[in-house]
Write a protein that holds these residues in place. Structure first.
Motif, PDB file in Angstrom:
ATOM      1  N   ALA A 202       5.387   2.691   3.576  1.00  0.00           N
ATOM      2  CA  ALA A 202       3.988   2.650   3.981  1.00  0.00           C
ATOM      3  C   ALA A 202       3.792   1.180   4.698  1.00  0.00           C
ATOM      4  O   ALA A 202       3.260   1.277   5.795  1.00  0.00           O
ATOM      5  CB  ALA A 202       2.993   2.636   3.063  1.00  0.00           C
ATOM      6  N   TYR A 203       4.205   0.033   4.244  1.00  0.00           N
ATOM      7  CA  TYR A 203       4.154  -1.111   4.720  1.00  0.00           C
ATOM      8  C   TYR A 203       4.932  -1.390   6.087  1.00  0.00           C
ATOM      9  O   TYR A 203       4.100  -1.722   7.344  1.00  0.00           O
ATOM     10  CB  TYR A 203       4.693  -2.223   3.881  1.00  0.00           C
ATOM     11  N   GLU A 204       6.028  -0.628   6.314  1.00  0.00           N
ATOM     12  CA  GLU A 204       6.636  -1.111   7.541  1.00  0.00           C
ATOM     13  C   GLU A 204       6.127   0.038   8.602  1.00  0.00           C
ATOM     14  O   GLU A 204       6.016  -0.368   9.832  1.00  0.00           O
ATOM     15  CB  GLU A 204       8.466  -0.321   7.358  1.00  0.00           C
ATOM     16  N   LEU A 205       5.780   1.102   8.284  1.00  0.00           N
ATOM     17  CA  LEU A 205       5.021   2.081   9.374  1.00  0.00           C
ATOM     18  C   LEU A 205       3.621   1.629   9.706  1.00  0.00           C
ATOM     19  O   LEU A 205       3.365   1.620  10.849  1.00  0.00           O
ATOM     20  CB  LEU A 205       4.999   3.497   8.736  1.00  0.00           C
ATOM     21  N   ILE A 206       3.067   0.962   8.726  1.00  0.00           N
ATOM     22  CA  ILE A 206       1.552   0.591   9.242  1.00  0.00           C
ATOM     23  C   ILE A 206       1.542  -0.735   9.819  1.00  0.00           C
ATOM     24  O   ILE A 206       1.155  -0.946  10.948  1.00  0.00           O
ATOM     25  CB  ILE A 206       0.772   0.393   7.815  1.00  0.00           C
ATOM     26  N   LYS A 207       2.699  -1.555   9.721  1.00  0.00           N
ATOM     27  CA  LYS A 207       2.737  -2.880  10.285  1.00  0.00           C
ATOM     28  C   LYS A 207       3.285  -2.566  11.629  1.00  0.00           C
ATOM     29  O   LYS A 207       2.938  -3.299  12.517  1.00  0.00           O
ATOM     30  CB  LYS A 207       3.775  -3.759   9.558  1.00  0.00           C
ATOM     31  N   ILE A 225      -1.560  -8.306   8.338  1.00  0.00           N
ATOM     32  CA  ILE A 225      -0.778  -8.355   6.874  1.00  0.00           C
ATOM     33  C   ILE A 225      -1.807  -7.901   5.991  1.00  0.00           C
ATOM     34  O   ILE A 225      -1.169  -7.272   5.279  1.00  0.00           O
ATOM     35  CB  ILE A 225      -0.782  -9.841   6.711  1.00  0.00           C
ATOM     36  N   VAL A 226      -3.023  -8.075   6.050  1.00  0.00           N
ATOM     37  CA  VAL A 226      -3.924  -7.644   5.015  1.00  0.00           C
ATOM     38  C   VAL A 226      -4.159  -6.132   5.059  1.00  0.00           C
ATOM     39  O   VAL A 226      -4.228  -5.486   4.051  1.00  0.00           O
ATOM     40  CB  VAL A 226      -5.444  -8.487   5.114  1.00  0.00           C
ATOM     41  N   THR A 227      -4.254  -5.438   6.262  1.00  0.00           N
ATOM     42  CA  THR A 227      -4.505  -4.152   6.301  1.00  0.00           C
ATOM     43  C   THR A 227      -3.165  -3.505   6.041  1.00  0.00           C
ATOM     44  O   THR A 227      -3.262  -2.710   5.145  1.00  0.00           O
ATOM     45  CB  THR A 227      -4.776  -3.833   7.742  1.00  0.00           C
ATOM     46  N   LEU A 231      -3.189  -1.166   2.393  1.00  0.00           N
ATOM     47  CA  LEU A 231      -2.690   0.152   2.471  1.00  0.00           C
ATOM     48  C   LEU A 231      -1.568   0.503   1.710  1.00  0.00           C
ATOM     49  O   LEU A 231      -1.335   1.767   1.262  1.00  0.00           O
ATOM     50  CB  LEU A 231      -3.040   0.632   3.864  1.00  0.00           C
ATOM     51  N   ALA A 232      -0.445  -0.162   1.825  1.00  0.00           N
ATOM     52  CA  ALA A 232       0.632  -0.004   1.274  1.00  0.00           C
ATOM     53  C   ALA A 232       0.617   0.035  -0.190  1.00  0.00           C
ATOM     54  O   ALA A 232       1.068   0.978  -1.082  1.00  0.00           O
ATOM     55  CB  ALA A 232       1.668  -1.043   1.693  1.00  0.00           C
ATOM     56  N   PRO A 290      -7.182  -4.782  -2.449  1.00  0.00           N
ATOM     57  CA  PRO A 290      -7.391  -6.413  -2.322  1.00  0.00           C
ATOM     58  C   PRO A 290      -6.533  -7.000  -3.146  1.00  0.00           C
ATOM     59  O   PRO A 290      -5.936  -8.195  -2.921  1.00  0.00           O
ATOM     60  CB  PRO A 290      -8.802  -6.555  -3.332  1.00  0.00           C
ATOM     61  N   ALA A 291      -5.519  -6.582  -4.313  1.00  0.00           N
ATOM     62  CA  ALA A 291      -4.473  -7.131  -4.612  1.00  0.00           C
ATOM     63  C   ALA A 291      -3.346  -7.431  -4.014  1.00  0.00           C
ATOM     64  O   ALA A 291      -2.810  -8.556  -3.542  1.00  0.00           O
ATOM     65  CB  ALA A 291      -4.147  -6.651  -6.009  1.00  0.00           C
TER      66      ALA A 291
END
Length: 310
Positions: A202-207, A225-227, A231-232, A290-291
């Motif tokens: 998820a992180y790679e795809l969203i970024k 980064i935050v988004t 989401l990841a 948030p975490a």
């Protein structure tokens, strides 16, 4: 992970080719320190909601997340929302360091199998493998920490009193022996391997969607980064919550009640139904964004700071 899986610092925000080389050239020290700081940020930002999640998973007295929050606050006050935080906070640095090492090992395995150079980009499937692989060595350290944390978080409802993580650890050992500290290891692994796969994917795809760039190339804004990180984290818990419920039940149960995670699952299905597997989903999802946003931002800021001073 009930404690969440961090990202490889070499793949986080890098604003120039020089900075990228600096990160990759000192990954051992800088990844350890920045990862540890990011983990501390994650624990500090997300612990109150993690406490609510564990309480809802291990008790049927709460009607909702808000009900659990109200009762916990009335019972223990604001300080009570941070009960059990010392263990994951103190352990964040080594856990995140091991996770970085596991993630790097997973990447190296993929590069070796596919004959890729250190500068070649990994495919999404290769990143998923590396992410899942990172959970394996991390579990060895994570499982006893989770055991202590969960024990402290439900102590007031079970009638037990502990002075802190060390006292809780000694109480666990006195009751069930040293091996009792590792109760729930298989459940932790069942949670963190698929959770890490979902997290890294998820992180790679969203970024990539936010920057239109592949990981590690160019710069990425703090907002991105935050988004992406938040989401990841939510993607991780969407996959990990059922095994996390089983883990929490197993780790907080009296000694000898369960022989393993399979028995917890069978009894839960028989007495509470499939819906019980998703108990605590609300606070877990509320905590995830948030975490993980705090974790990613903490890793990036500390990494940039270290790159400036050495």
């Amino acid at each position: 992970m009930s404690t969440e899986v961090p990202v490889n610092t070499a793949a986080v925000v890098v604003s120039s080719e020089k900075e990228t080389k600096a990160v990759s050239g000192t990954s051992g020290v800088k990844s350890f320190l920045s990862g540890g700081f990011g983990g501390m940020c994650l624990v500090a930002a997300g612990h109150p909601l993690d406490l609510l999640k564990v309480r809802m998973q291990t008790s049927t007295e709460y009607k909702s997340t808000l009900d659990c929050f109200r009762k916990t606050l009335a019972e223990s006050g604001v300080r009570g929302m941070y009960r059990g935080m010392a263990a994951p906070l103190v352990g964040a640095t080594p856990v995140f360091a091991i996770c970085f090492w596991g993630y790097d090992m997973g990447q190296k395995i993929m590069r070796s199998v596919y004959n890729l150079s250190p500068t070649d980009k990994l495919s999404t499937n290769q990143i998923l493998f590396a992410g899942g692989f990172s959970a394996i060595p991390t579990t060895a350290v994570m499982a006893p920490m989770e055991r202590i944390k969960c024990t402290l978080q439900v102590a007031s409802s079970t009638g037990a009193t502990y002075k802190g993580p060390a006292d809780a650890a000694m109480g666990i050992i006195r009751t069930g022996g040293i091996t009792s500290l590792f109760k729930g290891t298989c459940a932790t692994l069942l949670r963190d391997v698929p959770g890490s796969v979902a997290y890294f994917g998820a992180y790679e795809l969203i970024k990539k969607a936010l920057t239109n760039q592949s990981a590690g190339q160019g710069s990425i804004s703090p907002v991105a980064i935050v988004t992406a990180g938040g989401l990841a984290g939510m993607a991780n818990w969407a996959v990990a919550i059922p095994p996390d419920v089983l883990k929490s039940r197993l780790q907080t149960a009296p000694e000898g009640k369960y022989t393993g995670v399979r028995q917890v699952f069978v009894e839960m299905m028989r007495t509470e139904g499939a819906g019980a597997l998703f108990r605590g989903m609300g606070p877990a999802m509320l905590r995830a964004f948030p975490a993980n946003a705090a974790c990613f931002l903490g890793v990036e800021l500390s990494l940039q700071f270290m790159n400036k001073i050495w």
